[in-house]
Motif scaffolding. Structure first.
Motif: not given
Ligand SMILES: O=CC(=O)O
Ligand SMILES: NC(=O)C1=CN([C@@H]2O[C@H](COP(=O)(O)OP(=O)(O)OC[C@H]3O[C@@H](n4cnc5c(N)ncnc54)[C@H](O)[C@@H]3O)[C@@H](O)[C@H]2O)C=CC1
Length: 254
Positions: A8, A156, A203, A206, A215
């Motif tokens: 990312e 988080r 969670h 993504v 990715r």
């Molecule tokens: O919580 C997932 C991530 O890709 O960081």
């Protein structure tokens, strides 16, 4: 020879989109495990028709517009910036807190999270978990957000003092929460399941095929660039890395 890269930010991830679901679908509650019907019309229909309230009252009690909301973003990094862009398009006013003011954006900057919380309707947590941000969202921040304020966490769990969050939600000291992450995953405080002003997801912000394909391309692109002595697509400077103390790591694994 060694180098460090990241997958990312260049991909637009569903993380950037999840906050709207979590804000808009404030109630009714979605269960953490087992209920994959996040968008199930049947679920909404049943909730609405089972309610003792007349349907229009049920719907009005359970819906709010996004347009016009004052949204505060904690951590205007890759995800925070994309979240801000999308919410602007919905007609929201954006302000933020980050380690420092970003000269390239015109959003109002608040150097203290408490001040940001006091000036927004929805507070969205998009920052990294570090020693500095562990329990950054505490009683003071939640109190400043107030009884109509909604908190969304897609970053988080330990960034929010979860015990305090649960207490504030149960006692009506904040208006609602949209949570993709939890302090002690996979454990989720049982009180949250009984609240109809909380939306939860496991969670999974993504997890879409598109994000993982993006990715994968990025990893391959970085490897190709590295072995061809070309500039890396997404280099990481070690100076930018969050610092995790032994204390934080120990608290997370306990
Ligand atoms: O919580 C997932 C991530 O890709 O960081
Ligand atoms: N729920 C999920 O599935 C996912 C969650 N994440 C989480 O989202 C976080 C953000 O991701 P990105 O935007 O890609 O990372 P990023 O590194 O681009 O942005 C992080 C931001 O946090 C800010 N920050 C760091 N310390 C801060 C502090 N003390 N106070 C305020 N802001 C602070 C930084 O200035 C930066 O702008 C990640 O660290 C990760 O934990 C990321 C991907 C998926």
């Amino acid at each position: 020879m060694a180098a460090q890269t990241q997958t990312e930010p260049p991909v637009t991830s569903p993380n950037d989109d999840l906050p709207y679901v979590l804000i808009l679908k404030k109630p009714p509650t979605f269960h953490y495990f087992g209920d994959h019907s996040f968008d199930s019309p049947k679920y909404h229909l049943l909730k609405a028709y089972e309610s003792p309230l007349p349907l229009p009252q049920f719907l009005l009690a359970h819906a709010q517009s996004l347009g016009g909301k004052r949204v505060g973003i904690v951590g205007l990094g890759s995800i925070g910036t994309e979240v801000a862009k999308r919410l602007e398009a919905f007609g929201c006013t954006i302000s933020y807190n980050s380690r420092k003011k970003k000269p390239c954006v015109s959003y109002t900057f608040y150097p203290h999270v408490v001040e940001l919380a006091a000036n927004c309707d929805v507070l969205i947590i998009c920052c990294a978990l570090t020693d500095e941000t562990y329990h950054l969202i505490d009683n003071k921040v939640l109190t400043a957000l107030g009884e109509n304020g909604v908190i969304v966490n897609i970053a988080r769990g330990p960034i929010i003092d979860e015990k305090e969050l649960v207490r504030c939600l149960v006692q009506g000291e904040i208006g609602g929460a949209g949570l993709d992450v939890f302090e002690h995953e996979p454990d989720v405080p049982t009180e949250l399941f009984g609240l109809d002003n909380v939306v939860m997801s496991p969670h999974n912000a993504v997890f879409t095929n598109e994000t993982f394909e993006d990715r994968r391309k990025l990893v391959v692109g970085n490897l190709e660039a590295f072995f061809s002595n070309e500039p890396l697509l997404t280099p990481v400077s070690l100076d930018d890395q969050p610092h995790f103390s032994g204390e934080l790591l120990a608290s997370l694994s306990s």
